[in-house]
Design an enzyme around this catalytic site. Sequence first.
Site, short mmCIF file in Angstrom:
data_model
loop_
_atom_site.label_atom_id
_atom_site.label_comp_id
_atom_site.label_asym_id
_atom_site.label_seq_id
_atom_site.Cartn_x
_atom_site.Cartn_y
_atom_site.Cartn_z
N ASN A 11 55.71 33.81 57.77
CA ASN A 11 54.58 32.86 57.31
C ASN A 11 53.44 33.80 56.48
OD1 ASN A 11 52.59 31.16 57.32
ND2 ASN A 11 52.32 30.93 59.57
N LYS A 13 50.76 32.77 55.38
CA LYS A 13 49.72 32.17 55.56
C LYS A 13 48.64 32.10 54.02
CE LYS A 13 49.92 33.52 60.32
NZ LYS A 13 49.13 34.16 61.62
N HIS A 96 51.41 24.68 63.02
CA HIS A 96 51.04 26.07 63.35
C HIS A 96 49.65 26.06 64.09
CE1 HIS A 96 49.63 30.06 62.84
NE2 HIS A 96 50.84 30.41 62.73
N GLU A 98 47.35 27.60 63.83
CA GLU A 98 46.00 27.71 63.29
C GLU A 98 45.64 26.21 62.53
OE1 GLU A 98 47.26 30.82 60.36
OE2 GLU A 98 47.05 32.14 62.19
N GLU A 168 54.88 30.38 69.58
CA GLU A 168 53.77 31.29 69.13
C GLU A 168 52.59 31.33 70.39
OE1 GLU A 168 54.41 32.47 64.86
OE2 GLU A 168 52.99 30.77 64.75
N GLY A 174 48.40 37.66 65.53
CA GLY A 174 47.36 38.47 64.71
C GLY A 174 46.52 39.33 65.66
N SER A 215 52.46 38.79 66.66
CA SER A 215 52.41 40.17 66.42
C SER A 215 53.98 40.98 66.59
CB SER A 215 51.64 40.67 67.72
OG SER A 215 50.21 40.37 67.51
P1 13P Z 1 51.43 37.64 63.31
O1 13P Z 1 52.78 38.10 63.18
O2 13P Z 1 50.41 38.09 62.07
O3 13P Z 1 50.87 37.59 64.71
O4 13P Z 1 51.36 35.99 63.04
C1 13P Z 1 52.09 35.18 63.70
C2 13P Z 1 52.09 33.82 63.18
O5 13P Z 1 51.14 33.14 62.99
C3 13P Z 1 53.27 33.39 62.22
O6 13P Z 1 53.63 32.05 62.06
#
Ligand code: 13P
Length: 253
Positions: A11, A13, A96, A98, A168, A174, A215
């Site tokens: 992803n 982002k 997601h 976010e 997740e 992150g 992560s």
């Molecule tokens: P990270 O791997 O940067 O923690 O992000 C995970 C994520 O949100 C994947 O959709």
Amino acid sequence: MSTRKPIVAGNWKMNKTIKEARELIQGILREVQQIDAVEIIICPPYVCLEAAKQETEGSNIKVGAQNMHWEAKGAFTGEISAGMLVDLCQYVIIGHSERRAMFGETNETVNKKIHAALQAGLKPIMCVGETLEENQAGKTAAVVEGMVREGLKGVDPTEAENLVIAYEPVWAIGTGLAATPEGANAVQRDVIRPVLRELFGEEKGNAMRILYGGSVTPANAAELFAQSDIDGGLIGGASLKSDSFSAIVKAAL
Ligand code: 13P
């Protein structure tokens, strides 16, 4: 060991220009183009999808979008429909954390998007996961179960094979603080998988892929993916470089 084919999905982002996307895909392909035992998916921003489609044509890398709207067309300025995406990609990330936290998405809108995606022939990767507060309050199982049930409400069992779930935990995204392999697996095996079996039947529920995200790095991927119900990963930060993403793909072998 399960017989489910693992998925490693990136992803991206809100990262990468079209030029950068092409370079990253070319770099990943150099490392993983021989690998058939892992389903490899990259999810770039909308504007890079056409380039991603071109760069991955005829390869073992599949493409996904990061979001979509549930309506087919009309006065929804700035939105993209499933019907617009099917020519460009096979997968779409839905719900997601976010999007839930920053853009007002709820289990209800997630459910509408899941239906619209499946109807259009896209394969949704539905994200679920508890916040730090919910985790600390001991609500993980209830929250995650609710997200799975509400997100998948009304989905026909014949669609189960086209669905992927990504667990997740919000506190792991992150932060550099991944869930422990045992902790993530406990949620995926004991909370998510039983709901999938209940909704879609024993066989279909057991065959669905449940990814872990939050992560994931080349250093922790193999141990996570070795768990009984972690069928691969949804990778954020580490998917933005060809060497780290490719290493994670290889960790799923
Ligand atoms: P990270 O791997 O940067 O923690 O992000 C995970 C994520 O949100 C994947 O959709």
